[in-house]
Design a protein around this motif. Structure first.
Motif, PDB file in Angstrom:
ATOM      1  N   TYR A   1       0.831  -1.203   0.000  1.00  0.00           N
ATOM      2  CA  TYR A   1       0.000   0.000   0.000  1.00  0.00           C
ATOM      3  C   TYR A   1       0.867   1.255   0.000  1.00  0.00           C
ATOM      4  CZ  TYR A   1      -3.070  -3.647   1.833  1.00  0.00           C
ATOM      5  OH  TYR A   1      -3.752  -4.818   2.014  1.00  0.00           O
ATOM      6  N   PRO A   2       0.335   2.345  -0.583  1.00  0.00           N
ATOM      7  CA  PRO A   2       1.073   3.609  -0.592  1.00  0.00           C
ATOM      8  C   PRO A   2       0.910   4.346   0.740  1.00  0.00           C
ATOM      9  CG  PRO A   2      -0.988   3.870  -1.791  1.00  0.00           C
ATOM     10  CD  PRO A   2      -0.928   2.431  -1.359  1.00  0.00           C
ATOM     11  N   VAL A   3       1.808   4.113   1.675  1.00  0.00           N
ATOM     12  CA  VAL A   3       1.689   4.692   3.008  1.00  0.00           C
ATOM     13  C   VAL A   3       2.781   5.733   3.226  1.00  0.00           C
ATOM     14  CG1 VAL A   3       0.619   2.604   3.935  1.00  0.00           C
ATOM     15  CG2 VAL A   3       3.095   2.904   4.120  1.00  0.00           C
ATOM     16  N   ASN A   4       2.455   6.688   4.084  1.00  0.00           N
ATOM     17  CA  ASN A   4       3.397   7.736   4.429  1.00  0.00           C
ATOM     18  C   ASN A   4       4.280   7.247   5.582  1.00  0.00           C
ATOM     19  OD1 ASN A   4       4.642  10.103   5.523  1.00  0.00           O
ATOM     20  ND2 ASN A   4       3.080  11.349   4.532  1.00  0.00           N
ATOM     21  N   PRO A   5       5.579   7.130   5.383  1.00  0.00           N
ATOM     22  CA  PRO A   5       6.440   6.577   6.443  1.00  0.00           C
ATOM     23  C   PRO A   5       6.546   7.477   7.660  1.00  0.00           C
ATOM     24  CG  PRO A   5       7.773   7.408   4.630  1.00  0.00           C
ATOM     25  CD  PRO A   5       6.344   7.463   4.170  1.00  0.00           C
ATOM     26  N   TYR A   6       6.143   8.739   7.536  1.00  0.00           N
ATOM     27  CA  TYR A   6       6.262   9.685   8.646  1.00  0.00           C
ATOM     28  C   TYR A   6       4.944   9.897   9.394  1.00  0.00           C
ATOM     29  CZ  TYR A   6      10.442  10.635   5.943  1.00  0.00           C
ATOM     30  OH  TYR A   6      11.606  10.494   5.242  1.00  0.00           O
ATOM     31  N   ARG A   7       3.879   9.247   8.927  1.00  0.00           N
ATOM     32  CA  ARG A   7       2.566   9.444   9.559  1.00  0.00           C
ATOM     33  C   ARG A   7       1.989   8.083   9.951  1.00  0.00           C
ATOM     34  NH1 ARG A   7      -1.057  13.522   6.133  1.00  0.00           N
ATOM     35  NH2 ARG A   7      -2.188  13.492   8.116  1.00  0.00           N
ATOM     36  N   GLN A   8       2.646   7.444  10.908  1.00  0.00           N
ATOM     37  CA  GLN A   8       2.265   6.102  11.313  1.00  0.00           C
ATOM     38  C   GLN A   8       1.891   6.111  12.795  1.00  0.00           C
ATOM     39  OE1 GLN A   8       4.343   2.849   9.735  1.00  0.00           O
ATOM     40  NE2 GLN A   8       4.760   3.874   7.802  1.00  0.00           N
ATOM     41  N   THR A   9       0.792   5.422  13.113  1.00  0.00           N
ATOM     42  CA  THR A   9       0.216   5.440  14.457  1.00  0.00           C
ATOM     43  C   THR A   9      -0.017   4.022  14.935  1.00  0.00           C
ATOM     44  OG1 THR A   9      -0.886   7.565  14.051  1.00  0.00           O
ATOM     45  CG2 THR A   9      -1.786   6.214  15.828  1.00  0.00           C
TER      46      THR A   9
ATOM     47  N   PRO B   1      11.733   4.692  19.957  1.00  0.00           N
ATOM     48  CA  PRO B   1      11.390   6.031  19.475  1.00  0.00           C
ATOM     49  C   PRO B   1      11.521   6.114  17.958  1.00  0.00           C
ATOM     50  CG  PRO B   1      13.552   6.020  20.529  1.00  0.00           C
ATOM     51  CD  PRO B   1      12.930   4.700  20.818  1.00  0.00           C
ATOM     52  N   GLY B   2      10.539   6.739  17.339  1.00  0.00           N
ATOM     53  CA  GLY B   2      10.560   6.887  15.893  1.00  0.00           C
ATOM     54  C   GLY B   2       9.864   5.779  15.137  1.00  0.00           C
ATOM     55  N   ALA B   3       9.571   4.656  15.794  1.00  0.00           N
ATOM     56  CA  ALA B   3       8.881   3.575  15.089  1.00  0.00           C
ATOM     57  C   ALA B   3       7.476   4.004  14.687  1.00  0.00           C
ATOM     58  CB  ALA B   3       8.829   2.321  15.952  1.00  0.00           C
ATOM     59  N   PHE B   4       6.827   4.814  15.547  1.00  0.00           N
ATOM     60  CA  PHE B   4       5.504   5.370  15.266  1.00  0.00           C
ATOM     61  C   PHE B   4       5.516   6.839  15.674  1.00  0.00           C
ATOM     62  CE2 PHE B   4       4.886   0.865  16.055  1.00  0.00           C
ATOM     63  CZ  PHE B   4       4.119   0.480  14.962  1.00  0.00           C
ATOM     64  N   ARG B   5       4.947   7.657  14.828  1.00  0.00           N
ATOM     65  CA  ARG B   5       4.885   9.075  15.168  1.00  0.00           C
ATOM     66  C   ARG B   5       3.887   9.327  16.283  1.00  0.00           C
ATOM     67  NH1 ARG B   5       2.020  13.664  13.779  1.00  0.00           N
ATOM     68  NH2 ARG B   5       3.243  15.591  13.778  1.00  0.00           N
ATOM     69  N   THR B   6       2.794   8.560  16.281  1.00  0.00           N
ATOM     70  CA  THR B   6       1.742   8.730  17.284  1.00  0.00           C
ATOM     71  C   THR B   6       1.485   7.408  17.988  1.00  0.00           C
ATOM     72  OG1 THR B   6       0.700  10.481  15.972  1.00  0.00           O
ATOM     73  CG2 THR B   6      -0.653   9.436  17.670  1.00  0.00           C
TER      74      THR B   6
ATOM     75  N   THR C   1      12.142  12.976  20.957  1.00  0.00           N
ATOM     76  CA  THR C   1      10.686  13.021  21.149  1.00  0.00           C
ATOM     77  C   THR C   1      10.042  14.132  20.335  1.00  0.00           C
ATOM     78  OG1 THR C   1      11.005  14.424  23.101  1.00  0.00           O
ATOM     79  CG2 THR C   1      10.757  12.062  23.478  1.00  0.00           C
ATOM     80  N   ARG C   2      10.829  15.001  19.734  1.00  0.00           N
ATOM     81  CA  ARG C   2      10.237  16.134  19.043  1.00  0.00           C
ATOM     82  C   ARG C   2       9.334  15.652  17.911  1.00  0.00           C
ATOM     83  NH1 ARG C   2      10.866  20.927  20.169  1.00  0.00           N
ATOM     84  NH2 ARG C   2      12.704  20.432  21.437  1.00  0.00           N
ATOM     85  N   GLY C   3       8.092  16.114  17.951  1.00  0.00           N
ATOM     86  CA  GLY C   3       7.111  15.699  16.950  1.00  0.00           C
ATOM     87  C   GLY C   3       6.343  14.448  17.318  1.00  0.00           C
ATOM     88  N   THR C   4       6.743  13.767  18.382  1.00  0.00           N
ATOM     89  CA  THR C   4       6.019  12.559  18.809  1.00  0.00           C
ATOM     90  C   THR C   4       4.735  12.959  19.532  1.00  0.00           C
ATOM     91  OG1 THR C   4       8.074  11.317  19.064  1.00  0.00           O
ATOM     92  CG2 THR C   4       6.137  10.469  20.216  1.00  0.00           C
ATOM     93  N   ARG C   5       3.666  12.236  19.240  1.00  0.00           N
ATOM     94  CA  ARG C   5       2.377  12.488  19.892  1.00  0.00           C
ATOM     95  C   ARG C   5       1.967  11.268  20.702  1.00  0.00           C
ATOM     96  NH1 ARG C   5      -0.449  16.911  18.174  1.00  0.00           N
ATOM     97  NH2 ARG C   5       0.265  17.945  16.266  1.00  0.00           N
ATOM     98  N   LEU C   6       1.373  11.533  21.856  1.00  0.00           N
ATOM     99  CA  LEU C   6       0.838  10.477  22.702  1.00  0.00           C
ATOM    100  C   LEU C   6      -0.582  10.847  23.088  1.00  0.00           C
ATOM    101  CD1 LEU C   6       1.045   7.950  24.569  1.00  0.00           C
ATOM    102  CD2 LEU C   6       1.927   9.504  26.330  1.00  0.00           C
ATOM    103  N   LEU C   7      -1.499   9.929  22.872  1.00  0.00           N
ATOM    104  CA  LEU C   7      -2.884  10.095  23.327  1.00  0.00           C
ATOM    105  C   LEU C   7      -3.178   8.999  24.331  1.00  0.00           C
ATOM    106  CD1 LEU C   7      -5.720  11.325  23.294  1.00  0.00           C
ATOM    107  CD2 LEU C   7      -6.221   9.928  21.262  1.00  0.00           C
TER     108      LEU C   7
ATOM    109  N   ARG D   1       4.193  15.806  22.518  1.00  0.00           N
ATOM    110  CA  ARG D   1       2.835  16.344  22.555  1.00  0.00           C
ATOM    111  C   ARG D   1       1.921  15.263  23.098  1.00  0.00           C
ATOM    112  NH1 ARG D   1       3.267  18.698  16.394  1.00  0.00           N
ATOM    113  NH2 ARG D   1       4.519  20.551  16.890  1.00  0.00           N
ATOM    114  N   SER D   2       1.448  15.457  24.320  1.00  0.00           N
ATOM    115  CA  SER D   2       0.627  14.427  24.955  1.00  0.00           C
ATOM    116  C   SER D   2      -0.733  14.989  25.328  1.00  0.00           C
ATOM    117  CB  SER D   2       1.326  13.868  26.201  1.00  0.00           C
ATOM    118  OG  SER D   2       1.547  14.875  27.158  1.00  0.00           O
ATOM    119  N   ASP D   3      -1.739  14.136  25.210  1.00  0.00           N
ATOM    120  CA  ASP D   3      -3.112  14.494  25.567  1.00  0.00           C
ATOM    121  C   ASP D   3      -3.703  13.370  26.402  1.00  0.00           C
ATOM    122  OD1 ASP D   3      -3.732  17.055  24.024  1.00  0.00           O
ATOM    123  OD2 ASP D   3      -3.026  15.748  22.409  1.00  0.00           O
ATOM    124  N   LEU D   4      -4.600  13.740  27.296  1.00  0.00           N
ATOM    125  CA  LEU D   4      -5.309  12.783  28.143  1.00  0.00           C
ATOM    126  C   LEU D   4      -6.799  12.939  27.916  1.00  0.00           C
ATOM    127  CD1 LEU D   4      -5.480  10.750  30.540  1.00  0.00           C
ATOM    128  CD2 LEU D   4      -5.489  12.747  32.053  1.00  0.00           C
TER     129      LEU D   4
END
Length: 290
Positions: A157-165, A184-189, A222-228, A260-263
């Motif tokens: 599939y055509p996936v974006n390597p930088y936008r993986q969750t 770190p870096g395996a998943f952006r989110t 961690t820069r750019g990493t998101r956690l929900l 960037r973390s959210d609860l």
């Protein structure tokens, strides 16, 4: 009324009363297939089979490829994510423009027993060792996920390597936190829903502390990493809601290092109702950019 018409009327009345006796047999039922989905199997290097469930939008991929959301416990979670993604195509949110990959197991069980091994490290607490003899295969599953499944998906599939969750619930949420702390870096989110922080006498806290030290020293990017983080208000299993909220407060302090973390605490929800209530929030988190 004329005799002929009376006979016809009587026949109609009798036919209506006895209708089911003369009805044709119903058409045979068939299994329902989710639109815009496909499935294929992939084995780990040691021969463990996985059922890979994919929901993908119709049409061409955007420049750079589609964002991709990997969902653990695919047997239980995939259908909700797939249909939630597809129905978003009726609006303008853009949440349908992503690929959802459910990582499941062959067979019809909602929660396959193999998840106990896949999502957990070798147990340190003696009493749990006796209760959960199958636990402890986390490293093997991590290798399968990162070194076998992700490359296979990227070939298909055509996936974006930088936008993986990565999304995980319960023990899957515990595994998702492990990935944040150690890969770190395996998943952006990372989306950890109802993470079982209590598991094995809260052994995951040691990983968190080691990771926080590396982050504060600038040794863990961690820069750019998101956690929900998501939990249900009524989750009492292992004090999950309290543990998740406390983790959210601890990690909020790392915003200065780029995390960037959210609860999100879901009012009125229990451990088993959190996954389906969390679907839209998870899709939004996976679609967020930058």
């Amino acid at each position: 009324m004329p005799f002929a018409r009376a006979v016809v009327a009587a026949a109609c009345l009798l036919g209506a009363a006895a209708g089911p006796a003369f009805a044709t047999e119903p058409a045979p039922a068939t299994a329902y297939a989710l639109p815009e989905t496909e499935t294929w199997d992939l084995a780990s290097d040691d021969g463990q089979p996985y059922r890979i469930l994919v929901s993908r939008p119709a049409g061409e991929a955007p420049d750079g490829g589609f964002p991709i959301l990997y969902v653990l416990d695919g047997n239980a979670m995939f259908a909700a994510f797939a249909e939630a993604r597809r129905i978003q195509g009726l609006g303008s949110s853009g949440l349908d423009k992503m690929i959802v990959v459910g990582i499941g197991y062959p067979g019809g069980q909602v929660y396959d027993p193999r998840r106990m091994s896949d999502f957990t490290a070798p147990i340190e607490t003696p009493v749990l060792k006796a209760l959960y003899a199958s636990a402890g295969g986390r490293d093997r599953f991590e290798t399968f996920l990162l070194e076998k499944l992700k490359p296979a998906v990227e070939k298909r599939y055509p996936v974006n390597p930088y936008r993986q969750t990565l999304y995980g619930h319960s023990l899957g949420g515990l595994f998702a936190l492990h990935m944040l702390y150690t890969r770190p870096g395996a998943f952006r989110t990372i989306i950890a829903a109802s993470p079982s922080i209590w598991w094995d006498n809260q052994a995951i806290l040691a990983e968190e502390r080691a990771w926080r030290t590396r982050v504060e020293q600038g040794a863990a990017p961690t820069r750019g990493t998101r956690l929900l983080l998501i939990a249900g208000e009524r989750e009492e299993e292992g004090a999950i809601a309290e543990d998740t909220a406390a983790l959210g407060r601890r990690l909020a302090a790392l915003s200065g290092q780029g995390l960037r973390s959210d609860l999100l605490i879901l009012d009125g929800e229990t451990h088993l109702s959190v996954p389906h209530r969390s679907v839209t929030a998870a899709l939004r988190a996976a679609a967020r950019w930058p």
